[in-house]
Motif scaffolding. Sequence first.
Motif, PDB file in Angstrom:
ATOM      1  N   ARG A 145       3.801  21.593  -5.786  1.00 34.77           N
ATOM      2  CA  ARG A 145       4.414  21.537  -4.459  1.00 34.77           C
ATOM      3  C   ARG A 145       5.799  20.915  -4.602  1.00 34.77           C
ATOM      4  NH1 ARG A 145       1.694  18.286  -0.894  1.00 34.77           N
ATOM      5  NH2 ARG A 145       0.627  17.177  -2.548  1.00 34.77           N
ATOM      6  N   PRO A 146       6.780  21.718  -5.032  1.00 37.00           N
ATOM      7  CA  PRO A 146       8.092  21.182  -5.383  1.00 37.00           C
ATOM      8  C   PRO A 146       8.814  20.453  -4.245  1.00 37.00           C
ATOM      9  CG  PRO A 146       8.080  23.592  -5.523  1.00 37.00           C
ATOM     10  CD  PRO A 146       6.694  23.158  -5.241  1.00 37.00           C
ATOM     11  N   GLU A 147       8.758  21.004  -3.031  1.00 37.16           N
ATOM     12  CA  GLU A 147       9.458  20.356  -1.923  1.00 37.16           C
ATOM     13  C   GLU A 147       8.790  19.036  -1.554  1.00 37.16           C
ATOM     14  OE1 GLU A 147       8.929  23.669  -2.090  1.00 37.16           O
ATOM     15  OE2 GLU A 147      11.037  24.218  -2.341  1.00 37.16           O
ATOM     16  N   ALA A 148       7.464  18.991  -1.605  1.00 35.23           N
ATOM     17  CA  ALA A 148       6.744  17.748  -1.326  1.00 35.23           C
ATOM     18  C   ALA A 148       7.086  16.686  -2.373  1.00 35.23           C
ATOM     19  CB  ALA A 148       5.238  18.001  -1.281  1.00 35.23           C
ATOM     20  N   PHE A 149       7.189  17.112  -3.633  1.00 38.15           N
ATOM     21  CA  PHE A 149       7.561  16.191  -4.704  1.00 38.15           C
ATOM     22  C   PHE A 149       8.958  15.639  -4.464  1.00 38.15           C
ATOM     23  CE2 PHE A 149       9.552  15.375  -8.836  1.00 38.15           C
ATOM     24  CZ  PHE A 149       8.630  14.538  -9.434  1.00 38.15           C
ATOM     25  N   ALA A 150       9.919  16.510  -4.213  1.00 33.53           N
ATOM     26  CA  ALA A 150      11.304  16.079  -4.008  1.00 33.53           C
ATOM     27  C   ALA A 150      11.435  15.167  -2.795  1.00 33.53           C
ATOM     28  CB  ALA A 150      12.208  17.297  -3.869  1.00 33.53           C
ATOM     29  N   ALA A 151      10.630  15.396  -1.770  1.00 38.52           N
ATOM     30  CA  ALA A 151      10.694  14.589  -0.546  1.00 38.52           C
ATOM     31  C   ALA A 151      10.220  13.158  -0.765  1.00 38.52           C
ATOM     32  CB  ALA A 151       9.869  15.249   0.557  1.00 38.52           C
ATOM     33  N   LEU A 152       9.577  12.872  -1.880  1.00 38.29           N
ATOM     34  CA  LEU A 152       9.134  11.519  -2.183  1.00 38.29           C
ATOM     35  C   LEU A 152      10.242  10.672  -2.794  1.00 38.29           C
ATOM     36  CD1 LEU A 152       5.610  12.380  -3.590  1.00 38.29           C
ATOM     37  CD2 LEU A 152       6.178  11.493  -1.308  1.00 38.29           C
ATOM     38  N   TYR A 153      11.382  11.283  -3.046  1.00 36.87           N
ATOM     39  CA  TYR A 153      12.553  10.602  -3.603  1.00 36.87           C
ATOM     40  C   TYR A 153      13.610  10.409  -2.522  1.00 36.87           C
ATOM     41  CZ  TYR A 153      10.928  11.234  -8.418  1.00 36.87           C
ATOM     42  OH  TYR A 153      10.221  11.165  -9.587  1.00 36.87           O
ATOM     43  N   THR A 154      14.477   9.431  -2.733  1.00 34.89           N
ATOM     44  CA  THR A 154      15.626   9.276  -1.845  1.00 34.89           C
ATOM     45  C   THR A 154      16.537  10.490  -2.031  1.00 34.89           C
ATOM     46  OG1 THR A 154      16.863   8.028  -3.507  1.00 34.89           O
ATOM     47  CG2 THR A 154      15.571   6.742  -1.912  1.00 34.89           C
ATOM     48  N   GLU A 155      17.497  10.645  -1.128  1.00 35.94           N
ATOM     49  CA  GLU A 155      18.410  11.790  -1.181  1.00 35.94           C
ATOM     50  C   GLU A 155      19.104  11.914  -2.537  1.00 35.94           C
ATOM     51  OE1 GLU A 155      22.493  12.843   1.097  1.00 35.94           O
ATOM     52  OE2 GLU A 155      20.767  12.428   2.390  1.00 35.94           O
ATOM     53  N   ASP A 156      19.467  10.777  -3.126  1.00 34.64           N
ATOM     54  CA  ASP A 156      20.124  10.783  -4.433  1.00 34.64           C
ATOM     55  C   ASP A 156      19.174  10.346  -5.547  1.00 34.64           C
ATOM     56  OD1 ASP A 156      19.872   8.153  -3.650  1.00 34.64           O
ATOM     57  OD2 ASP A 156      21.853   7.559  -4.368  1.00 34.64           O
ATOM     58  N   GLY A 157      17.858  10.433  -5.285  1.00 36.42           N
ATOM     59  CA  GLY A 157      16.855   9.965  -6.229  1.00 36.42           C
ATOM     60  C   GLY A 157      16.946  10.657  -7.574  1.00 36.42           C
TER      61      GLY A 157
ATOM     62  N   ARG B 206       0.836  -1.214   0.000  1.00 39.94           N
ATOM     63  CA  ARG B 206       0.000   0.000   0.000  1.00 39.94           C
ATOM     64  C   ARG B 206       0.863   1.253   0.000  1.00 39.94           C
ATOM     65  NH1 ARG B 206      -3.614  -2.562   3.157  1.00 39.94           N
ATOM     66  NH2 ARG B 206      -2.574  -1.906   5.046  1.00 39.94           N
ATOM     67  N   GLU B 207       1.906   1.271   0.839  1.00 41.30           N
ATOM     68  CA  GLU B 207       2.748   2.463   0.929  1.00 41.30           C
ATOM     69  C   GLU B 207       3.489   2.734  -0.375  1.00 41.30           C
ATOM     70  OE1 GLU B 207       5.254   2.100   4.361  1.00 41.30           O
ATOM     71  OE2 GLU B 207       3.566   2.230   5.754  1.00 41.30           O
ATOM     72  N   VAL B 208       3.994   1.692  -1.009  1.00 41.73           N
ATOM     73  CA  VAL B 208       4.709   1.882  -2.280  1.00 41.73           C
ATOM     74  C   VAL B 208       3.721   2.296  -3.369  1.00 41.73           C
ATOM     75  CG1 VAL B 208       6.086   0.759  -4.072  1.00 41.73           C
ATOM     76  CG2 VAL B 208       6.596   0.326  -1.663  1.00 41.73           C
ATOM     77  N   THR B 209       2.584   1.636  -3.449  1.00 39.86           N
ATOM     78  CA  THR B 209       1.577   1.994  -4.451  1.00 39.86           C
ATOM     79  C   THR B 209       1.106   3.432  -4.253  1.00 39.86           C
ATOM     80  OG1 THR B 209       0.905  -0.314  -4.620  1.00 39.86           O
ATOM     81  CG2 THR B 209      -0.652   1.336  -5.423  1.00 39.86           C
ATOM     82  N   ASP B 210       0.965   3.840  -2.993  1.00 37.47           N
ATOM     83  CA  ASP B 210       0.527   5.200  -2.661  1.00 37.47           C
ATOM     84  C   ASP B 210       1.500   6.261  -3.194  1.00 37.47           C
ATOM     85  OD1 ASP B 210      -1.324   6.953  -1.228  1.00 37.47           O
ATOM     86  OD2 ASP B 210       0.353   7.308   0.151  1.00 37.47           O
TER      87      ASP B 210
ATOM     88  N   THR C 243      14.285   5.708   6.501  1.00 32.17           N
ATOM     89  CA  THR C 243      13.777   5.991   7.849  1.00 32.17           C
ATOM     90  C   THR C 243      12.492   6.815   7.784  1.00 32.17           C
ATOM     91  OG1 THR C 243      15.221   7.916   8.008  1.00 32.17           O
ATOM     92  CG2 THR C 243      16.046   5.837   8.939  1.00 32.17           C
ATOM     93  N   ASP C 244      12.241   7.490   6.652  1.00 29.72           N
ATOM     94  CA  ASP C 244      11.020   8.280   6.458  1.00 29.72           C
ATOM     95  C   ASP C 244       9.934   7.503   5.710  1.00 29.72           C
ATOM     96  OD1 ASP C 244      12.057  10.590   7.714  1.00 29.72           O
ATOM     97  OD2 ASP C 244      13.144  11.093   5.874  1.00 29.72           O
ATOM     98  N   GLY C 245      10.153   6.219   5.485  1.00 27.04           N
ATOM     99  CA  GLY C 245       9.196   5.403   4.739  1.00 27.04           C
ATOM    100  C   GLY C 245       9.733   5.100   3.347  1.00 27.04           C
ATOM    101  N   TRP C 246       8.888   4.538   2.504  1.00 23.85           N
ATOM    102  CA  TRP C 246       9.280   4.198   1.142  1.00 23.85           C
ATOM    103  C   TRP C 246       9.473   5.465   0.309  1.00 23.85           C
ATOM    104  CZ3 TRP C 246      10.683  -0.464  -0.570  1.00 23.85           C
ATOM    105  CH2 TRP C 246      10.340  -1.566   0.208  1.00 23.85           C
ATOM    106  N   ARG C 247      10.513   5.464  -0.515  1.00 27.33           N
ATOM    107  CA  ARG C 247      10.818   6.593  -1.391  1.00 27.33           C
ATOM    108  C   ARG C 247      11.217   6.075  -2.764  1.00 27.33           C
ATOM    109  NH1 ARG C 247       8.323   8.628   2.020  1.00 27.33           N
ATOM    110  NH2 ARG C 247       8.901  10.358   3.368  1.00 27.33           N
ATOM    111  N   ILE C 248      11.111   6.942  -3.757  1.00 26.32           N
ATOM    112  CA  ILE C 248      11.518   6.600  -5.122  1.00 26.32           C
ATOM    113  C   ILE C 248      13.029   6.787  -5.225  1.00 26.32           C
ATOM    114  CG2 ILE C 248      11.284   7.175  -7.574  1.00 26.32           C
ATOM    115  CD1 ILE C 248       8.495   8.433  -6.746  1.00 26.32           C
TER     116      ILE C 248
END
Length: 148
Positions: free
Chosen positions: A31-43, A14-18, A121-126
Motif C-alpha cells: 500500500r504505497p500511498e498509505a506507507f508514504a502518508a506515515l512520513y512527514t512531507e519531507d520524510g 502509543r501513537e508513536v509506537t503504533d 496536524t495529522d498525528g505523529w509521522r516519521i
Amino acid sequence: MTTDSRVLGDIDQREVTDLYARCAYAYDEARPEAFAALYTEDGAFEVAGAEPVRGAAALADLVRGAAERSPGTRHLVSNVLVRGTGDGASGTAYVVALRVAPPAVRLITIGRYDDEFARTTDGWRIRRRRFTPFVRPGAVQATDCSGG
C-alpha cells in the motif's frame, strides 16, 4: 537515537509506537500511498551506505518496487524504544524482514531502525528512518517450512 530520555505521555507513546506496526503493514501489504502518508512531507528513509529516499512520491515508489521484486515480504519489528525529544520523539527497534513463499522462508535482512518522529496536524509521522543492517544481503539460506 538522541540521548534525551524524556518520556512521552501515554497517548503519544502509543501513537508513536503504533507507527512501527502501521509502517510494516503498509509496506508488506503493498500500500504505497498509505506507507508514504506515515512520513512527514519531507520524510526520508535511509539505508546505511545508500542515497536517502525522500518525499511522498519516492517513498511510495519504494514500496511499489519492493512489492514487484519481493512479494511475500513480512517485517517483524521488536524491542521498540521511544523517547521524547523536545517537540518530537525518537525511537529505535530491531527489524527482521522475511520473504514468505511456501514452502520456503528466506531471511531478507535483519537490523535496526533509528527514527525521528514529528507531531503533525495529522498525528505523529516519521521524519527520518535510518535502517542499519546487521548482516549482508543473502547471508542466510532459505529454510523449508513444509514440516517435512
